[in-house]
Design a protein around this motif. Structure first.
Motif, PDB file in Angstrom:
ATOM      1  N   LEU A 101       0.932   4.169  -2.857  1.00  0.00           N
ATOM      2  CA  LEU A 101       0.731   5.585  -2.556  1.00  0.00           C
ATOM      3  C   LEU A 101       1.886   6.433  -3.077  1.00  0.00           C
ATOM      4  O   LEU A 101       1.679   7.504  -3.671  1.00  0.00           O
ATOM      5  N   ARG A 133       7.078   6.969 -11.186  1.00  0.00           N
ATOM      6  CA  ARG A 133       6.101   8.014 -11.450  1.00  0.00           C
ATOM      7  C   ARG A 133       6.349   8.662 -12.810  1.00  0.00           C
ATOM      8  O   ARG A 133       5.903   9.764 -13.083  1.00  0.00           O
ATOM      9  N   TRP A 165       0.545   8.653  -6.076  1.00  0.00           N
ATOM     10  CA  TRP A 165      -0.082   9.834  -5.477  1.00  0.00           C
ATOM     11  C   TRP A 165      -0.219  10.952  -6.513  1.00  0.00           C
ATOM     12  O   TRP A 165       0.736  11.304  -7.193  1.00  0.00           O
ATOM     13  N   VAL A 193       0.841  -1.208   0.000  1.00  0.00           N
ATOM     14  CA  VAL A 193       0.000   0.000   0.000  1.00  0.00           C
ATOM     15  C   VAL A 193       0.869   1.248   0.000  1.00  0.00           C
ATOM     16  O   VAL A 193       0.593   2.222  -0.721  1.00  0.00           O
ATOM     17  N   LEU A 194       1.933   1.236   0.805  1.00  0.00           N
ATOM     18  CA  LEU A 194       2.855   2.367   0.825  1.00  0.00           C
ATOM     19  C   LEU A 194       3.471   2.587  -0.550  1.00  0.00           C
ATOM     20  O   LEU A 194       3.575   3.733  -1.029  1.00  0.00           O
TER      21      LEU A 194
END
Length: 652
Positions: free
Chosen positions: A43, A156, A47, A39-40
């Motif tokens: 995120l 990202r 994000w 989950v980290l």
């Protein structure tokens, strides 16, 4: 060295009275911890996904063009007309094209596969390290990979490195399964199949970033030869079989491109338009020796600082990847010492980890790190994300090795553990102090956590009720700084339009103009030529590389091509090709520089030919006042030529 995970005696990790026992925690704790790490990772990598724009505009433009036809999809065409390809194989872009077909052509849709691939790499690394060194080591490795700053930055973005890491970690998992199957049955078929699967996955990595995937091959081969069971002839035969699978899975796309029937695109980044030249040249020896010369090569190398043994520790790269390199050095020293003590009878078999893991991850780190350090051609700091799985695995392996040695009564563990924490936090302080204006205060909590961890480790010597606090403080001390850099990545503004994603303080000022939006002048040019071009197959040909072509392709559905490839110096289209297009009425308008503009040889030759054979279109014809500039209206920047010259190349 032991070749497989040992069966632990009652006095080892399964002993309820041991100071560090696996059953001291509920059965659900490990899956819960892994779920929290995943989950980290999701995120950090995802994000505010919608705020990332087009990320690397070069790959985003290619993804749009690849979605236009099956030929463009298979060959990786940069432009919708299939004139020139991206300067790498297209495997990393295939998921992005599929995503854009499902969700529409948006920047976030192109980055979404990167997020999923990044999280998957964390999961697969956990599964791999757990098989080698245990659950705790797997969890620690997953956490380290998740919090590696450059990995967060590249996940990202839509560069190919994210998929490369996933494929290589998956190959390591397959190799680990092969070694364990070999230990269970020296002549079993399962070991061969898993080993061939490992070769296949590395080959898929080649289709992602060419020879960058092959850098891990020495580590894989050595780990197999050292760790597999059976005769040397049997080990070698299986390795050759996996090598054949590796070659086929790597080179089938190269063969397909070379044998493509009819006209095929020019291979971007090559000297002669062939895929083989790209493999050996720009994406091969050119990266190591800068064989293509100065220009973009030299600029690319400058992003990562001067080549040399200290590159991974310099101003540009250290904060991206090197935080835990001191820990890795301690890990490899412990591995060697453990092997020596085991051979001399100083440690039980269950007190050391299987040697193949140290060889695999250690050689992975050393070989790739050495090549990145000495690379004289194009080098971006984000390349070092390929080191992150090895660093993470070695950190997990060190924790497991120290725990095993401690349970076996090795007194030196009480010194090694605090020493590793001390040297790692000290190096973190050095990196932080290099940029005191960017969260320089972080040095104090890092040093404080390090001092507390060292004190607890020295006082309690990995035993007693204070052990959980000591371990938690240890993990916090070594991961606090990279975690802070990683958390800073979401929301940060990157320079170069996604071409050089980095964590931490910006290495250069963000580009003040968009690289993906049409300026008012460019829009007027495109509207004019679309109306005047008639039935021409190619609406517009744009000179000066991808940075000036991208707005026309991303900002419209017209058939626009970029002359010169990514940097503008590829011989595509050639002058002969331009002549043929113009004669057949397939191309009428080009945007380029005036005769005498500086640039590479192929650019100069095309510019001079166009100046001689085409007529300039007065700016007033497409609604622009003479002498007007498009600077500051959302167009390309970086000191590139901004005032365009439109040419009408209709036969006279």
């Amino acid at each position: 060295m032991s070749n497989s995970a040992p069966t632990l005696p009652p006095t080892s990790v399964e002993d309820r009275s041991a100071p560090m026992r696996a059953r001291s925690l509920p059965a659900w704790s490990a899956p819960a911890a892994l779920g929290g790490i995943l989950v980290l990772a999701a995120l950090l990598y995802g994000w505010a996904l919608g705020s990332l724009g087009w990320s690397n505009f070069y790959y985003s433009t290619t993804a749009k063009s690849m979605g236009g036809s099956w030929a463009n999809f298979l060959l990786g065409s940069y432009d919708p007309a299939g004139v020139i390809t991206v300067d790498k194989p297209p495997a990393a872009l295939w998921p992005q094209v599929v995503s854009s077909k499902i969700f529409g052509l948006h920047g976030w849709a192109l980055v979404l596969p990167q997020l999923l691939e990044g999280v998957a790499a964390v999961l697969v690394l956990h599964r791999t390290v757990r098989r080698w060194a245990g659950e705790g080591a797997g969890l620690l490795a997953a956490l380290v990979l998740t919090l590696t700053p450059i990995t967060v930055a590249i996940n990202r973005d839509n560069n190919p490195d994210t998929l490369l890491v996933l494929l290589l970690v998956s190959a390591a998992y397959a190799l680990t399964r092969a070694l364990q199957a070999s230990a269970a049955s020296a002549e079993g078929r399962a070991a061969t199949l898993w080993l061939c699967a490992s070769g296949f996955l590395i080959g898929c990595g080649f289709l992602t970033k060419m020879l960058a995937a092959w850098m891990v091959v020495p580590a894989f081969a050595a780990a197999w030869l050292i760790g597999a069971a059976g005769t040397w002839a049997s080990r070698l035969w299986r390795l050759l079989a996996a090598g054949a699978v590796l070659a086929v899975s790597s080179l089938w796309w190269i063969a397909m491109f070379s044998l493509w029937p009819g006209d095929r695109p020019y291979m971007g980044g090559s000297k002669d338009g062939s895929a083989w030249d790209l493999v050996i040249g720009y994406n091969g020896l050119g990266r190591i020796f800068d064989s293509k010369g100065a220009g973009m090569q030299g600029a690319g190398a400058s992003f990562g600082g001067t080549a040399g043994v200290t590159r991974l520790f310099n101003q540009q790269v250290a904060g991206q990847i090197s935080w835990l390199l001191p820990t890795c050095a301690v890990a490899l020293a412990v591995a060697v010492a453990g092997a020596v003590l085991r051979r001399r009878g100083g440690l039980r078999a269950d007190a050391v980890l299987p040697g193949y893991g140290w060889v695999l991850w250690g050689m992975w780190l050393v070989v790739c790190g050495a090549l990145f350090s000495t690379q004289k051609g194009v080098f971006h700091p984000y390349y070092t994300t390929e080191l992150a799985p090895a660093i993470a695995a070695l950190c997990g392996g060190l924790a497991s090795a120290l725990a095993r040695a401690h349970r076996a009564g090795a007194r030196w563990v009480a010194v090694v553990a605090p020493a590793a924490v001390a040297v790692t936090t000290a190096w973190a302080a050095v990196i932080i102090r290099r940029s005191p204006d960017w969260h320089g205060w972080l040095v104090w909590p890092v040093l404080a956590a390090g001092c507390v961890a060292v004190a607890l480790l020295l006082v309690f010597r990995l035993r007693g009720r204070a052990l959980p606090a000591a371990l938690a403080c240890t993990v916090g001390a070594v991961l606090l700084a990279p975690a802070a850099w990683s958390v800073s990545v979401p929301g940060s503004e990157q320079a170069l339009g996604g071409l050089n994603p980095m964590a931490g303080p910006p290495a250069m000022q963000p580009v003040p103009y968009s690289l993906t939006e049409l300026t008012s002048t460019q829009r007027k040019i495109l509207d004019y030529v679309s109306e005047q071009a008639g039935t021409a197959r190619i609406t517009l040909a744009v000179e000066r590389g991808a940075m000036l072509t991208t707005p026309y392709i991303l900002g419209s559905d017209k058939t626009v091509i970029g002359m010169g490839g990514f940097t503008g110096d590829d011989n595509a289209p050639s002058i002969a090709q331009l002549e043929k297009w113009i004669k057949r009425g397939e191309l009428r308008y080009t945007v380029g520089a005036d005769k005498g503009a500086p640039g590479p040889r192929t650019f100069t030759e095309r510019t001079e030919w166009i100046s001689r054979n085409c007529a300039k279109v007065p700016p007033a014809a497409y609604g622009v006042q003479p002498g007007a500039s498009s600077k500051g209206t959302g167009g390309p920047a970086m000191g590139l030529w901004d005032d365009v010259v439109l040419y009408d190349c209709a036969p006279r």
